[in-house]
Design a protein around this motif. Structure first.
Motif, PDB file in Angstrom:
ATOM      1  N   CYS A 184       0.865  -1.179   0.000  1.00 56.70           N
ATOM      2  CA  CYS A 184       0.000   0.000   0.000  1.00 56.70           C
ATOM      3  C   CYS A 184       0.902   1.229   0.000  1.00 56.70           C
ATOM      4  O   CYS A 184       1.973   1.211   0.624  1.00 56.70           O
ATOM      5  CB  CYS A 184      -0.883   0.001   1.252  1.00 56.70           C
ATOM      6  N   PHE A 186       0.655   5.768  -0.492  1.00 56.52           N
ATOM      7  CA  PHE A 186      -0.111   6.960  -0.874  1.00 56.52           C
ATOM      8  C   PHE A 186       0.659   8.247  -0.615  1.00 56.52           C
ATOM      9  O   PHE A 186       1.547   8.307   0.222  1.00 56.52           O
ATOM     10  CB  PHE A 186      -1.473   7.002  -0.172  1.00 56.52           C
ATOM     11  N   TYR A 207      -3.604   7.929  -3.955  1.00 61.45           N
ATOM     12  CA  TYR A 207      -2.912   6.653  -4.141  1.00 61.45           C
ATOM     13  C   TYR A 207      -2.246   6.491  -5.508  1.00 61.45           C
ATOM     14  O   TYR A 207      -1.691   5.447  -5.798  1.00 61.45           O
ATOM     15  CB  TYR A 207      -3.925   5.507  -3.973  1.00 61.45           C
ATOM     16  N   ILE A 257      -5.124  -4.918   5.618  1.00 66.84           N
ATOM     17  CA  ILE A 257      -3.658  -4.979   5.584  1.00 66.84           C
ATOM     18  C   ILE A 257      -3.154  -5.823   6.754  1.00 66.84           C
ATOM     19  O   ILE A 257      -2.239  -6.637   6.607  1.00 66.84           O
ATOM     20  CB  ILE A 257      -3.062  -3.561   5.607  1.00 66.84           C
ATOM     21  N   ASN A 283      -2.063  -2.655  -6.195  1.00 71.82           N
ATOM     22  CA  ASN A 283      -3.451  -2.939  -5.789  1.00 71.82           C
ATOM     23  C   ASN A 283      -4.047  -1.708  -5.106  1.00 71.82           C
ATOM     24  O   ASN A 283      -5.250  -1.478  -5.163  1.00 71.82           O
ATOM     25  CB  ASN A 283      -3.488  -4.161  -4.863  1.00 71.82           C
ATOM     26  N   TRP A 284      -3.173  -0.909  -4.459  1.00 69.72           N
ATOM     27  CA  TRP A 284      -3.671   0.252  -3.710  1.00 69.72           C
ATOM     28  C   TRP A 284      -4.300   1.311  -4.612  1.00 69.72           C
ATOM     29  O   TRP A 284      -5.164   2.064  -4.160  1.00 69.72           O
ATOM     30  CB  TRP A 284      -2.544   0.854  -2.861  1.00 69.72           C
ATOM     31  N   GLU A 285      -3.895   1.334  -5.890  1.00 70.18           N
ATOM     32  CA  GLU A 285      -4.530   2.312  -6.781  1.00 70.18           C
ATOM     33  C   GLU A 285      -6.002   1.957  -6.998  1.00 70.18           C
ATOM     34  O   GLU A 285      -6.832   2.839  -7.179  1.00 70.18           O
ATOM     35  CB  GLU A 285      -3.797   2.367  -8.126  1.00 70.18           C
ATOM     36  N   LEU A 287      -7.844  -0.283  -4.793  1.00 72.12           N
ATOM     37  CA  LEU A 287      -8.534  -0.262  -3.487  1.00 72.12           C
ATOM     38  C   LEU A 287      -8.725   1.170  -2.984  1.00 72.12           C
ATOM     39  O   LEU A 287      -9.689   1.469  -2.290  1.00 72.12           O
ATOM     40  CB  LEU A 287      -7.771  -1.105  -2.460  1.00 72.12           C
ATOM     41  N   GLY A 288      -7.823   2.054  -3.375  1.00 71.33           N
ATOM     42  CA  GLY A 288      -7.916   3.454  -2.955  1.00 71.33           C
ATOM     43  C   GLY A 288      -9.118   4.182  -3.526  1.00 71.33           C
ATOM     44  O   GLY A 288      -9.466   5.272  -3.066  1.00 71.33           O
TER      45      GLY A 288
END
Ligand SMILES: Nc1ncnc2c1ncn2[C@@H]1O[C@H](COP(=O)(O)OP(=O)(O)O)[C@@H](O)[C@H]1O
Ligand SMILES: [Mg+2]
Length: 401
Positions: A184, A186, A207, A257, A283-285, A287-288
């Motif tokens: 993750c 940001f 993110y 997380i 993946n955070w882009e 999930l964000g």
């Protein structure tokens, strides 16, 4: 077993270790004189592995506890948690491993610091070294002249005197890693016209498109700390250079997380009987995009792995601009593998050497004298320690690969 502290928010609980077949114990440290009782309880419960974060104020006690329990593996290890104790420790860790940080000065010898502050250039950033990391910028101050620095130290009495060159920055970036893999990340940007990026001070976060050099620095830092899980804040300078601002095993993280950390640890401790979680790069882009309120309630998020014959795998078919070029996301998963962090038995940061804070304590806040200075020289910042090359990100070899 879980290592808990009274009054400290719990990072893990049973639900993060869903499916673990053996009984998981809990041991809670009660503040005060609880060392011996705590050690006895760990022994009595026959705990092999103790999982949890140790806050700054308990750090030195837990180094003693860990020594008294040589057959217990602490996760993360006390050496890994060295950076949790103070900003001084973060700095000494970064100096040892040649990790770029803002040029930093640490003085226990207050007269020497004063001499230095008279002749140095400004602005400088003055910080309180000790205390839980991330007080949201509350103990961080910008001083524009010797006069301001002197006045600040007269009123705040921070010890040691810890300060840095001011780095003009675009933003800072929080990266969280599990087994040295970013899971993750940001951006945190300061409000317009301000320099503090802490979100608690009104900074904003997003993110998208965290740069390659930031992720690479975060991985190097995690490897240097031998961290099972890790977070670091990287300053993205207006000069394009990246520098570590903070790093620790204790950080705020969404429950999914913490589930991934639990799954990672189950994989590692079971020697592969549990499956390694698949946490695709960037993946955070995705999930964000989910509202934080919803994301806070989502648990045990899993992704399918890329396979060439299966075209339903989202993270396998997407391309992304990264560094100088464009890559498939699944190719990035190969560049950022999950490492199995192993137990270590030697001590890297023994307190006898590294606990300068207790060795060079002030006699009292009133006198501002440091008695130990009569017998010993404190480890002061020296020309080589604060050397300019430490802020040059590109030229440094990664010793850990
Ligand atoms: N050397 C520096 N130059 C410029 N800004 C800084 C510097 N150090 C810290 N900051 C700013 O102050 C914020 C808080 O500093 P940090 O070291 O993270 O302390 P805290 O524990 O309070 O979060 C950072 O997020 C960053 O925005
Ligand atoms: Mg911070």
């Amino acid at each position: 077993g879980f290592l808990y502290m009274d009054y400290v928010l719990r990072f893990f609980d049973y639900s993060n270790f869903k499916g673990w077949p053996n009984k998981i114990e809990e041991v809670t440290y009660h503040w005060g004189k609880d060392k011996d009782r705590f050690i006895e309880e760990v022994k009595r419960k026959k705990i092999d592995v103790l999982i949890g974060n140790i806050p700054a104020t308990a750090y030195e006690t837990f180094r003693e506890i860990a020594r008294a329990l040589p057959n217990v593996r602490f996760v993360p290890s006390l050496d890994t948690q060295f950076s949790n104790k103070s900003k001084e420790n973060v700095t000494r860790f970064a100096w040892k491993y040649n990790l770029p940080i803002p040029k930093t000065y640490i003085y226990y010898h207050r007269e020497n610091a004063d001499k230095f502050l008279k002749k140095t250039n400004y602005p400088k950033i003055v910080k309180k070294s000790y205390g839980p990391s991330n007080y949201g910028g509350y103990f961080v101050h910008k001083v524009d002249s010797y006069k301001e620095a002197k006045a600040l130290y007269a009123s705040k009495k921070y010890h040691p005197m810890y300060f840095q060159d001011f780095i003009p920055m675009e933003a800072d970036i929080r990266v969280m890693l599990i087994g040295h893999k970013p899971v993750c990340a940001f951006w945190r940007r300061a409000p317009k016209g301000e320099w503090l990026t802490n979100t608690s001070q009104g900074g904003s976060m997003d993110y998208m498109d965290v740069p390659k050099n930031v992720l690479e620095l975060a991985v190097r830092t995690s490897k240097a700390a031998k961290a099972e899980y890790w977070a670091c804040d990287v300053a993205y300078g207006k000069d394009g250079k990246v520098r570590i601002l903070e790093c620790a095993t204790a950080f705020a993280a969404f429950p999914y997380i913490r589930d991934w950390i639990g799954q990672y640890l189950m994989w590692s401790l079971s020697e592969g009987r549990f499956r390694k979680p698949h946490m695709p790069m960037f993946n955070w882009e995705e999930l964000g995009k989910i509202s934080p309120n919803l994301l806070r309630t989502m648990r045990h998020i899993t992704f399918g792995k890329y396979s060439a014959s299966y075209d339903g795998s989202y993270f396998g078919s997407q391309k992304k601009s990264y560094g100088e070029g464009t890559v498939y996301l699944h190719e990035l998963d190969e560049s950022y593998p999950i490492f199995d962090v192993k137990e270590r038995t030697s001590e890297e940061w023994p307190s006898e050497k590294w606990n300068y804070q207790d060795k060079f304590k002030l006699k009292s806040i009133k006198s501002m004298k440091v008695p130990a200075l009569k017998e010993q020289e404190p480890p002061e910042v020296s020309g080589d320690e604060s050397a300019e090359e430490l802020v040059e990100e590109s030229a440094i070899l990664n010793k850990l690969d």
